[in-house]
Design a protein around this motif. Structure first.
Motif, mmCIF file in Angstrom:
data_model
loop_
_atom_site.group_PDB
_atom_site.id
_atom_site.type_symbol
_atom_site.label_atom_id
_atom_site.label_comp_id
_atom_site.label_asym_id
_atom_site.label_seq_id
_atom_site.Cartn_x
_atom_site.Cartn_y
_atom_site.Cartn_z
ATOM 1 N N HIS A 97 -12.265 -12.353 -23.032
ATOM 2 C CA HIS A 97 -11.446 -13.369 -22.372
ATOM 3 C C HIS A 97 -10.707 -14.303 -23.335
ATOM 4 C CE1 HIS A 97 -13.408 -11.974 -18.773
ATOM 5 N NE2 HIS A 97 -14.585 -12.323 -19.227
ATOM 6 N N THR A 391 -4.432 -1.981 -15.967
ATOM 7 C CA THR A 391 -4.626 -3.380 -16.325
ATOM 8 C C THR A 391 -3.269 -3.984 -16.683
ATOM 9 O OG1 THR A 391 -4.927 -2.884 -18.673
ATOM 10 C CG2 THR A 391 -6.893 -2.818 -17.261
ATOM 11 N N THR A 392 -3.306 -5.232 -17.122
ATOM 12 C CA THR A 392 -2.059 -5.892 -17.524
ATOM 13 C C THR A 392 -1.658 -5.536 -18.949
ATOM 14 O OG1 THR A 392 -3.306 -7.837 -18.259
ATOM 15 C CG2 THR A 392 -2.479 -7.839 -15.981
ATOM 16 N N SER A 393 -2.481 -4.749 -19.649
ATOM 17 C CA SER A 393 -2.165 -4.395 -21.027
ATOM 18 C C SER A 393 -0.874 -3.580 -21.105
ATOM 19 C CB SER A 393 -3.303 -3.576 -21.640
ATOM 20 O OG SER A 393 -2.910 -3.033 -22.896
ATOM 21 N N ASP A 420 -2.086 -2.030 -8.590
ATOM 22 C CA ASP A 420 -2.575 -3.272 -9.196
ATOM 23 C C ASP A 420 -4.095 -3.343 -9.146
ATOM 24 O OD1 ASP A 420 0.039 -4.331 -9.727
ATOM 25 O OD2 ASP A 420 0.213 -4.723 -7.572
ATOM 26 N N LEU A 421 -4.688 -3.817 -10.245
ATOM 27 C CA LEU A 421 -6.143 -3.834 -10.367
ATOM 28 C C LEU A 421 -6.839 -4.682 -9.289
ATOM 29 C CD1 LEU A 421 -8.380 -2.629 -12.117
ATOM 30 C CD2 LEU A 421 -8.219 -4.644 -13.592
ATOM 31 N N THR A 448 -10.225 -3.967 -21.732
ATOM 32 C CA THR A 448 -9.374 -4.785 -20.872
ATOM 33 C C THR A 448 -9.752 -4.622 -19.409
ATOM 34 O OG1 THR A 448 -7.599 -4.415 -22.467
ATOM 35 C CG2 THR A 448 -6.980 -5.392 -20.372
ATOM 36 N N THR A 449 -10.094 -3.416 -18.995
ATOM 37 C CA THR A 449 -10.526 -3.184 -17.609
ATOM 38 C C THR A 449 -11.762 -4.018 -17.298
ATOM 39 O OG1 THR A 449 -9.726 -0.905 -17.804
ATOM 40 C CG2 THR A 449 -11.135 -1.427 -15.914
ATOM 41 N N GLU A 452 -10.789 -7.822 -17.189
ATOM 42 C CA GLU A 452 -9.988 -8.276 -16.057
ATOM 43 C C GLU A 452 -10.783 -8.247 -14.758
ATOM 44 O OE1 GLU A 452 -6.074 -6.537 -15.927
ATOM 45 O OE2 GLU A 452 -5.606 -7.224 -17.961
ATOM 46 N N MET A 455 -12.977 -11.301 -14.739
ATOM 47 C CA MET A 455 -12.192 -12.492 -14.376
ATOM 48 C C MET A 455 -11.893 -12.526 -12.882
ATOM 49 S SD MET A 455 -11.610 -14.544 -16.948
ATOM 50 C CE MET A 455 -10.087 -15.418 -16.576
ATOM 51 N N LEU A 456 -11.531 -11.367 -12.317
ATOM 52 C CA LEU A 456 -11.220 -11.318 -10.884
ATOM 53 C C LEU A 456 -12.413 -11.709 -10.030
ATOM 54 C CD1 LEU A 456 -9.159 -7.991 -10.827
ATOM 55 C CD2 LEU A 456 -8.288 -10.279 -10.257
ATOM 56 N N SER A 460 -16.715 -15.378 -16.447
ATOM 57 C CA SER A 460 -16.016 -15.524 -17.729
ATOM 58 C C SER A 460 -16.970 -15.882 -18.860
ATOM 59 C CB SER A 460 -14.931 -16.610 -17.629
ATOM 60 O OG SER A 460 -15.496 -17.846 -17.238
#
Length: 462
Positions: A97, A391-393, A420-421, A448-449, A452, A455-456, A460
């Motif tokens: 994070h 992911t957003t990567s 979208d994840l 990253t998966t 994220e 976080m969702l 964290s």
């Protein structure tokens, strides 16, 4: 005249200023070449270290390399050393994070204030080396190189009794290798990052063996014979001693237990039983064996048995966020940072070993430079259905492309593609609930998966 600010207001203003400075520092570091854009030279980081007075030589180092298990093993070593009364510095990568997670002091992520103090200390020298490199036609220091400089400066400033340092990529040319580990730890080596490290395990092992330094003690996990030979030859060349798992030390017994597993271990200097490890999977048991041998090597040259009660206490608090971690119940959601075939195989084995889901749905998002086909083939037997996403990567594989690969392996009726994840996670939770109680969700495919999804779901902490 307006009233003078009270203490609370002054503290709030100071905190806001620190957060602003931290954000600017992060932006400046992130603007550099990313860590997967390897610049194979130690010249730049060595130059910065020399200008700083070589802070990495003011404390002993336990240095770790390998393909999988590095972060978990690093964290277990750190936990054991702290329980044994030492002040530790810990450097791991990548983070989940915040980049501050990579640098820990006595088990706690470095504070923004401490990070900024170290950053302010190294920045003038980074800029000097950048200017020199550019003038000679070379690159700026990378994101990873700057973080290594910050970590070593922070460890010296703390100061720490010992630093436990995980390489970023490889070994010989990794920026962390400006330090000389008195103990080198090599987790199992397999294929990964072939475009940087080589296209066979021999090439990769040769690169990673570069962390083995003269007069050090090396502890190595279970390796392929050709890898073991390369490590042994490197140790012989530089006058290091090397001990291999399943030869000089190893796992004696392992039983799955509530919340983890119970182990008995033969270390370098003695046996340890009734060790409760709050981590899942045989791979974590072997990470623990390696970590315990590394601590024995560091504290007594592998000849002095550790206090078993302190070992038990150290392992009881060991944690490895993002590694087969339960982040939600009803349905149970697991996250795992497996990002290559060897990691996927360890994950599959751990799922079969430690969990009994009536139905398990995979949320899969993989980076485009990874072997997605082999990872999917490995996971297919343990997943009832996969929800493919991204992911957003910027390095993420397109969901449609990954979905086509998944359909070839799972069949069309066992694959759902969701762009979208967040939506993919909702779809997977619904599919897990369809079979009634006992369904679960596994989110994996990259660090990253895992990050994220954590976080969702509001997680964290590391």
């Amino acid at each position: 005249m307006p009233p003078a600010p009270d203490a609370a207001q002054r503290e709030a203003a100071r905190t806001l200023e620190v957060l602003k400075r931290m954000r600017l520092a992060e932006e400046a570091i992130l603007a550099r070449a990313p860590e997967h854009d390897l610049q194979p030279s130690l010249d730049r980081i060595q130059a910065v270290m020399e200008l700083l007075g070589d802070p990495q030589r003011t404390f002993p180092v336990i240095h770790l390399t390998g393909t999988n298990g590095k972060t978990s093993t690093t964290r277990i070593i750190d936990s054991l050393l702290r329980e044994l009364g030492l002040k530790t510095g810990r450097f791991t990568s990548p983070h989940l994070h915040s980049m501050r997670e990579r640098i820990a002091l006595s088990g706690v992520s470095i504070s923004a204030e401490q990070f900024l103090d170290a950053y302010d200390e190294v920045l003038p020298f980074v800029e000097m080396v950048d200017a020199r490199s550019v003038a000679e036609g070379g690159p700026l220091m990378t994101y990873f190189e700057v973080l290594v400089a910050i970590a070593y400066a922070a460890f010296a400033d703390a100061p720490v009794d010992v630093a436990v340092v995980e390489v970023g990529l490889g070994g010989s040319w990794d920026a962390t290798n400006v330090a000389d580990g008195s103990v080198a730890v090599v987790t199992p080596i397999a294929l990964d990052h072939q475009h940087f490290l080589g296209h066979d395990v021999e090439s990769i092992a040769t690169e990673k063996s570069g962390i083995i330094k003269p007069d050090s003690l090396v502890v190595a996990g279970i390796q392929e014979p050709e890898v073991a030979q390369i490590l042994a030859e490197r140790a012989g060349e530089v006058g290091a001693r090397i001990a291999f798992e399943d030869t000089e030390f190893g796992l004696l017994t392992r039983e799955v237990a509530v919340g983890g597993q119970q182990l008995s271990v033969r270390g370098l200097a003695g046996e340890y039983d009734e060790l409760m490890l709050p981590l899942h999977g045989a791979h974590q048991a072997h990470n623990t064996v390696l970590a315990l041998a590394a601590v024995e090597a560091f504290l007594g040259g592998g000849e002095q048995r550790l206090d078993p009660d302190l070992v038990r206490a150290g392992l009881a608090t060991a944690a490895s966020p993002g590694r087969l971690e339960v982040v939600r119940r009803s349905p149970t959601v697991l996250v795992d940072a497996a990002h290559n075939p060897a990691g996927a195989l360890a994950l599959r084995d751990a799922l079969e070993d430690s969990f009994t889901f009536a139905r398990i749905i995979g949320v899969i998002a993989i980076l485009k430079d990874k072997d997605a086909t082999e990872m999917l083939e490995i996971l297919e037997p343990v997943l009832d259905h996969v929800v493919v996403s991204r992911t957003t990567s910027p390095r993420a594989m397109r969901p449609e492309e990954l979905g086509d690969l998944a359909i070839e392996i799972f069949g069309e009726d066992r694959v759902t593609v969701v762009a979208d994840l967040p939506d993919a996670l909702d779809v997977a939770a619904g599919l897990a609930d369809e079979g009634g109680l006992g369904g679960g969700v596994l989110a994996t495919g990259s660090v990253t998966t895992a990050a994220e999804v954590r976080m969702l779901l509001g997680v964290s902490e590391v």
